[in-house]
Write an enzyme that holds these catalytic residues in place. Structure first.
Site, short mmCIF file in Angstrom:
data_model
loop_
_atom_site.label_atom_id
_atom_site.label_comp_id
_atom_site.label_asym_id
_atom_site.label_seq_id
_atom_site.Cartn_x
_atom_site.Cartn_y
_atom_site.Cartn_z
N ASP A 191 0.80 -1.80 -0.08
CA ASP A 191 0.29 0.02 -0.26
C ASP A 191 1.01 1.04 0.47
OD1 ASP A 191 -2.09 1.46 0.10
OD2 ASP A 191 -2.87 1.06 2.21
N GLY A 192 0.67 2.07 -0.52
CA GLY A 192 1.15 3.67 -0.11
C GLY A 192 1.96 3.81 -1.96
N ARG A 206 0.60 7.77 -2.51
CA ARG A 206 0.42 8.50 -2.14
C ARG A 206 2.54 9.28 -2.07
NH1 ARG A 206 -0.45 6.22 3.72
NH2 ARG A 206 -1.46 4.30 2.04
N TRP A 207 2.94 7.73 -2.23
CA TRP A 207 4.25 8.56 -2.75
C TRP A 207 3.99 9.09 -4.11
CZ3 TRP A 207 7.37 7.54 -7.50
CH2 TRP A 207 8.83 7.29 -6.80
N HIS A 267 2.25 3.02 -8.66
CA HIS A 267 2.90 1.76 -9.55
C HIS A 267 3.91 0.97 -10.14
CE1 HIS A 267 -1.36 2.01 -7.61
NE2 HIS A 267 -2.31 2.56 -9.00
N SER A 286 -10.47 -7.41 -5.56
CA SER A 286 -11.83 -7.16 -6.26
C SER A 286 -12.02 -5.81 -6.20
CB SER A 286 -12.70 -8.28 -5.63
OG SER A 286 -11.82 -9.51 -4.97
N LEU A 296 11.36 -20.81 -5.13
CA LEU A 296 10.09 -20.06 -4.43
C LEU A 296 9.02 -19.90 -4.72
CD1 LEU A 296 9.62 -17.55 -2.00
CD2 LEU A 296 10.47 -15.77 -3.97
N ILE A 327 -6.42 -5.66 7.43
CA ILE A 327 -6.41 -6.44 6.62
C ILE A 327 -6.68 -6.38 4.98
CG2 ILE A 327 -6.50 -9.14 6.71
CD1 ILE A 327 -5.86 -9.15 8.63
C1 FPP Z 1 -1.96 0.44 -3.16
O1 FPP Z 1 -1.80 1.29 -3.18
C2 FPP Z 1 -1.47 -0.85 -4.67
C3 FPP Z 1 -1.99 -1.03 -5.74
C4 FPP Z 1 -3.33 -1.00 -5.15
C5 FPP Z 1 -1.08 -2.03 -6.43
C6 FPP Z 1 -0.33 -2.64 -6.33
C7 FPP Z 1 0.87 -2.92 -7.17
C8 FPP Z 1 1.98 -2.93 -7.40
C9 FPP Z 1 3.17 -2.32 -6.40
C10 FPP Z 1 2.23 -3.43 -9.19
C11 FPP Z 1 2.96 -5.17 -8.75
C12 FPP Z 1 2.97 -5.45 -9.99
C13 FPP Z 1 3.18 -6.74 -10.18
C14 FPP Z 1 3.79 -7.21 -11.44
C15 FPP Z 1 3.16 -7.75 -8.62
P1 FPP Z 1 -2.27 2.83 -3.45
O2 FPP Z 1 -2.75 2.76 -5.20
O3 FPP Z 1 -3.89 2.37 -2.82
O4 FPP Z 1 -1.70 3.85 -2.35
P2 FPP Z 1 -2.70 4.78 -1.43
O5 FPP Z 1 -3.07 4.29 -0.37
O6 FPP Z 1 -1.24 5.69 -1.48
O7 FPP Z 1 -3.65 5.19 -2.81
#
Ligand code: FPP
Length: 252
Positions: A23-24, A27-28, A40, A69, A134, A194
């Protein structure tokens, strides 16, 4: 020498199965004046780093929450970007996964993904199927409640006359069937929920929350989480004394 050796303990207590709520990203990106999507993109680099660290530490199963989902309700542009990012990352990383003995598996309902993504997923799963070092599980279009309902429906389809359901009947039909029990669940980004991830599997898992936003969660941060886990005493409903007694017996 003490029957309970500290350094041994850390090695013995390496979690077999770790799950991460990444998560994050948004915001990053926002903190840098960029679009959420660039968060992302940066997040994918951390996925690679953490997969490598997990392999080095001897974790045998790593499950990442890539798309829930509920994430379909995000702006269309962001959803499309994530789908495209998954295709690019899969096609790009499959060689590295093969080289490092990583088996890739998707957990979740793949049927809602576009044909291009479904094809990349199938190819990557097939290309890495024989790897044993793994198992990397990407939870995408996954929800914990979906997982349980899906398992019950599969169970009923296989035994239509069933009148009572036991816990052990459900386990083999969950998306995580065949994987080690979940030991540690990590969530980055400062939230302490969670969020419908592996809710059945997390029943006895240790939880670890990090303030770091996912694109800042590097190999050292992952190692610190695993180290924190390895020092904890897991009870599975027993008293602390019972657990210490069992450890002493095992050490004899
Ligand atoms: C949550 O951060 C992140 C996601 C919903 C997407 C996660 C996906 C990736 C890190 C790419 C993964 C790639 C592969 C190939 C597995 P958020 O957008 O909810 O952040 P926020 O809470 O700051 O808005």
């Amino acid at each position: 020498m003490s029957r309970y050796d500290e350094s041994q303990n850390i090695k013995q207590n390496t979690p077999k199965h770790v799950a991460i709520i990444m998560d994050g990203n948004g915001r990053w990106a926002k903190a840098r004046g960029k679009k959420r999507t660039s968060g992302h993109k940066a997040g994918v680099e951390r996925v690679r780093e953490v997969v490598e660290a997990a392999g080095e530490l001897g974790v045998s199963s790593l499950t990442l929450f890539a798309f829930s989902s509920e994430n379909w309700s995000r702006p269309q542009e962001e959803v499309s970007f994530l789908m495209e990012l998954f295709v690019i990352a899969l096609n790009r990383e499959v060689k590295m996964l093969r080289k490092n003995g990583v088996r890739l598996q998707f957990l979740g309902d793949k049927s809602r993904f576009n044909p291009k993504l479904q094809s990349s997923i199938n190819k990557a799963e097939e290309a890495t199927a024989d790897n044993e070092h793994l198992t990397l599980n990407i939870a995408a279009n996954y929800g914990g409640r979906w997982d349980i309902c899906n398992a019950v429906n599969k169970l009923l389809a296989s035994k239509p006359d069933l009148e009572r359901v036991e816990e052990s009947d459900i386990e083999p039909f969950l998306a995580t069937a065949g994987l080690p029990a979940l030991d540690l669940m990590i969530r980055t980004g400062g939230e302490t929920r969670i969020s419908n991830f592996l809710i059945w599997q997390a029943a006895y898992a240790e939880l670890y929350f990090s303030e770091l936003l996912w694109p800042d969660f590097d190999a050292d941060a992952f190692k610190a989480a695993v180290d924190d886990y390895s020092k904890r005493q897991r009870r599975f409903g027993k008293t602390g004394e019972q657990v210490v007694e069992k450890m002493s017996l095992n050490a004899e």
